[in-house]
Design a protein around this motif. Structure first.
Motif, PDB file in Angstrom:
ATOM      1  N   GLU A 102     -11.148   5.015 -23.473  1.00 40.03           N
ATOM      2  CA  GLU A 102     -11.019   6.273 -22.722  1.00 40.03           C
ATOM      3  C   GLU A 102     -12.369   6.958 -22.535  1.00 40.03           C
ATOM      4  OE1 GLU A 102      -8.471   7.390 -20.934  1.00 40.03           O
ATOM      5  OE2 GLU A 102      -7.536   5.507 -21.521  1.00 40.03           O
ATOM      6  N   GLU A 103     -13.150   7.002 -23.599  1.00 35.67           N
ATOM      7  CA  GLU A 103     -14.471   7.632 -23.507  1.00 35.67           C
ATOM      8  C   GLU A 103     -15.359   6.873 -22.517  1.00 35.67           C
ATOM      9  OE1 GLU A 103     -18.340   8.310 -26.327  1.00 35.67           O
ATOM     10  OE2 GLU A 103     -16.370   8.444 -27.263  1.00 35.67           O
ATOM     11  N   ASN A 104     -15.305   5.540 -22.579  1.00 35.15           N
ATOM     12  CA  ASN A 104     -16.125   4.733 -21.661  1.00 35.15           C
ATOM     13  C   ASN A 104     -15.659   4.865 -20.217  1.00 35.15           C
ATOM     14  OD1 ASN A 104     -17.633   3.932 -23.844  1.00 35.15           O
ATOM     15  ND2 ASN A 104     -16.765   1.887 -23.959  1.00 35.15           N
ATOM     16  N   LYS A 105     -14.352   4.999 -20.009  1.00 31.25           N
ATOM     17  CA  LYS A 105     -13.836   5.213 -18.651  1.00 31.25           C
ATOM     18  C   LYS A 105     -14.389   6.516 -18.086  1.00 31.25           C
ATOM     19  CE  LYS A 105      -9.343   2.894 -18.519  1.00 31.25           C
ATOM     20  NZ  LYS A 105      -7.875   3.111 -18.434  1.00 31.25           N
ATOM     21  N   LYS A 106     -14.335   7.572 -18.896  1.00 25.78           N
ATOM     22  CA  LYS A 106     -14.836   8.873 -18.454  1.00 25.78           C
ATOM     23  C   LYS A 106     -16.330   8.804 -18.152  1.00 25.78           C
ATOM     24  CE  LYS A 106     -11.430  11.586 -20.991  1.00 25.78           C
ATOM     25  NZ  LYS A 106     -11.185  12.440 -22.158  1.00 25.78           N
ATOM     26  N   MET A 107     -17.074   8.108 -19.000  1.00 27.79           N
ATOM     27  CA  MET A 107     -18.511   7.985 -18.807  1.00 27.79           C
ATOM     28  C   MET A 107     -18.821   7.200 -17.526  1.00 27.79           C
ATOM     29  SD  MET A 107     -21.404   6.678 -21.526  1.00 27.79           S
ATOM     30  CE  MET A 107     -20.707   5.043 -21.627  1.00 27.79           C
ATOM     31  N   MET A 108     -18.095   6.118 -17.296  1.00 27.21           N
ATOM     32  CA  MET A 108     -18.304   5.328 -16.082  1.00 27.21           C
ATOM     33  C   MET A 108     -17.935   6.122 -14.830  1.00 27.21           C
ATOM     34  SD  MET A 108     -16.986   1.539 -17.069  1.00 27.21           S
ATOM     35  CE  MET A 108     -18.014   0.394 -17.940  1.00 27.21           C
ATOM     36  N   LYS A 109     -16.866   6.889 -14.910  1.00 27.93           N
ATOM     37  CA  LYS A 109     -16.463   7.713 -13.773  1.00 27.93           C
ATOM     38  C   LYS A 109     -17.517   8.770 -13.487  1.00 27.93           C
ATOM     39  CE  LYS A 109     -12.689  10.604 -11.999  1.00 27.93           C
ATOM     40  NZ  LYS A 109     -13.519  11.176 -11.013  1.00 27.93           N
ATOM     41  N   ASP A 113     -19.596   9.163 -10.085  1.00 31.84           N
ATOM     42  CA  ASP A 113     -19.630  10.426  -9.341  1.00 31.84           C
ATOM     43  C   ASP A 113     -21.056  10.895  -9.110  1.00 31.84           C
ATOM     44  OD1 ASP A 113     -16.870  10.448  -9.244  1.00 31.84           O
ATOM     45  OD2 ASP A 113     -16.624  11.897 -10.895  1.00 31.84           O
ATOM     46  N   ASP A 114     -21.908  10.742 -10.111  1.00 35.06           N
ATOM     47  CA  ASP A 114     -23.328  11.109  -9.951  1.00 35.06           C
ATOM     48  C   ASP A 114     -23.994  10.267  -8.882  1.00 35.06           C
ATOM     49  OD1 ASP A 114     -23.043  13.003 -11.918  1.00 35.06           O
ATOM     50  OD2 ASP A 114     -24.026  11.816 -13.500  1.00 35.06           O
ATOM     51  N   LEU A 115     -23.714   8.968  -8.871  1.00 33.61           N
ATOM     52  CA  LEU A 115     -24.287   8.071  -7.871  1.00 33.61           C
ATOM     53  C   LEU A 115     -23.807   8.441  -6.468  1.00 33.61           C
ATOM     54  CD1 LEU A 115     -24.154   4.610  -9.678  1.00 33.61           C
ATOM     55  CD2 LEU A 115     -26.205   5.917  -9.096  1.00 33.61           C
ATOM     56  N   LEU A 116     -22.534   8.773  -6.350  1.00 33.81           N
ATOM     57  CA  LEU A 116     -21.996   9.197  -5.057  1.00 33.81           C
ATOM     58  C   LEU A 116     -22.634  10.505  -4.587  1.00 33.81           C
ATOM     59  CD1 LEU A 116     -18.196   8.346  -5.363  1.00 33.81           C
ATOM     60  CD2 LEU A 116     -19.846   7.318  -3.797  1.00 33.81           C
ATOM     61  N   ALA A 117     -22.813  11.397  -5.522  1.00 32.95           N
ATOM     62  CA  ALA A 117     -23.454  12.680  -5.177  1.00 32.95           C
ATOM     63  C   ALA A 117     -24.894  12.457  -4.731  1.00 32.95           C
ATOM     64  CB  ALA A 117     -23.401  13.613  -6.374  1.00 32.95           C
ATOM     65  N   GLN A 118     -25.598  11.568  -5.372  1.00 35.85           N
ATOM     66  CA  GLN A 118     -26.972  11.263  -4.992  1.00 35.85           C
ATOM     67  C   GLN A 118     -27.031  10.585  -3.629  1.00 35.85           C
ATOM     68  OE1 GLN A 118     -28.745   8.960  -8.111  1.00 35.85           O
ATOM     69  NE2 GLN A 118     -28.836  10.687  -9.532  1.00 35.85           N
ATOM     70  N   ALA A 119     -26.051   9.746  -3.365  1.00 38.01           N
ATOM     71  CA  ALA A 119     -26.002   9.025  -2.091  1.00 38.01           C
ATOM     72  C   ALA A 119     -25.739   9.988  -0.930  1.00 38.01           C
ATOM     73  CB  ALA A 119     -24.956   7.942  -2.116  1.00 38.01           C
ATOM     74  N   GLU A 120     -25.023  11.045  -1.180  1.00 42.33           N
ATOM     75  CA  GLU A 120     -24.694  12.027  -0.153  1.00 42.33           C
ATOM     76  C   GLU A 120     -25.886  12.940   0.181  1.00 42.33           C
ATOM     77  OE1 GLU A 120     -21.211  14.030  -1.487  1.00 42.33           O
ATOM     78  OE2 GLU A 120     -19.933  12.291  -1.182  1.00 42.33           O
ATOM     79  N   ILE A 121     -26.826  13.032  -0.720  1.00 41.65           N
ATOM     80  CA  ILE A 121     -27.981  13.920  -0.508  1.00 41.65           C
ATOM     81  C   ILE A 121     -28.960  13.326   0.426  1.00 41.65           C
ATOM     82  CG2 ILE A 121     -29.965  14.978  -1.618  1.00 41.65           C
ATOM     83  CD1 ILE A 121     -28.358  15.213  -4.143  1.00 41.65           C
TER      84      ILE A 121
END
Length: 121
Positions: A102-109, A113-121
């Motif tokens: 569960e912790e690793n799932k949250k970390m991967m998500k 999300d950070d990568l997607l946010a960076q891609a949108e910038i």
């Protein structure tokens, strides 16, 4: 000492040596480790905690090999303590893998999300 007493002492001594060499197979440890591995896999530990899961699987496989080697020996020379120890280590590692999912799932998500946010910038 009479012949009968010597015979009894020798018999008791040999029985003690014989019983000391006999070791029971760690079937309970094996079953518990296998269940923990199956539970971890069902929780996707092989995906989200793959290092721990693979380590547990390797420990289990090595314990099975050790148990097989001990079974091939003469019954009074068998010693399953190493196999038992490895099964217990596999159990602990598999449980740790399952708990990490569960912790690793949250970390991967979060990373995705950070990568997607960076891609949108």
């Amino acid at each position: 000492m009479t012949f009968f007493k010597r015979f009894i002492v020798l018999g008791v001594g040999l029985s003690m040596i014989f019983m000391a060499g006999c070791s029971k197979e760690p079937v309970a440890d094996q079953a518990a480790a296998l269940k923990a591995l199956n539970d971890a896999k069902a929780a996707d530990a092989d995906v989200y905690a793959s290092e721990l899961y693979n380590s547990a699987q390797k420990l289990y496989d090595n314990a099975e090999k050790e148990m097989s080697q001990q079974k091939s020996k003469l019954f009074f020379t068998r010693n399953f303590s190493q196999a038992s120890k490895m099964f217990k280590e596999a159990l602990t590692t598999a449980k740790n893998a399952e708990e990490s999912v569960e912790e690793n799932k949250k970390m991967m998500k979060s990373e995705a999300d950070d990568l997607l946010a960076q891609a949108e910038i």
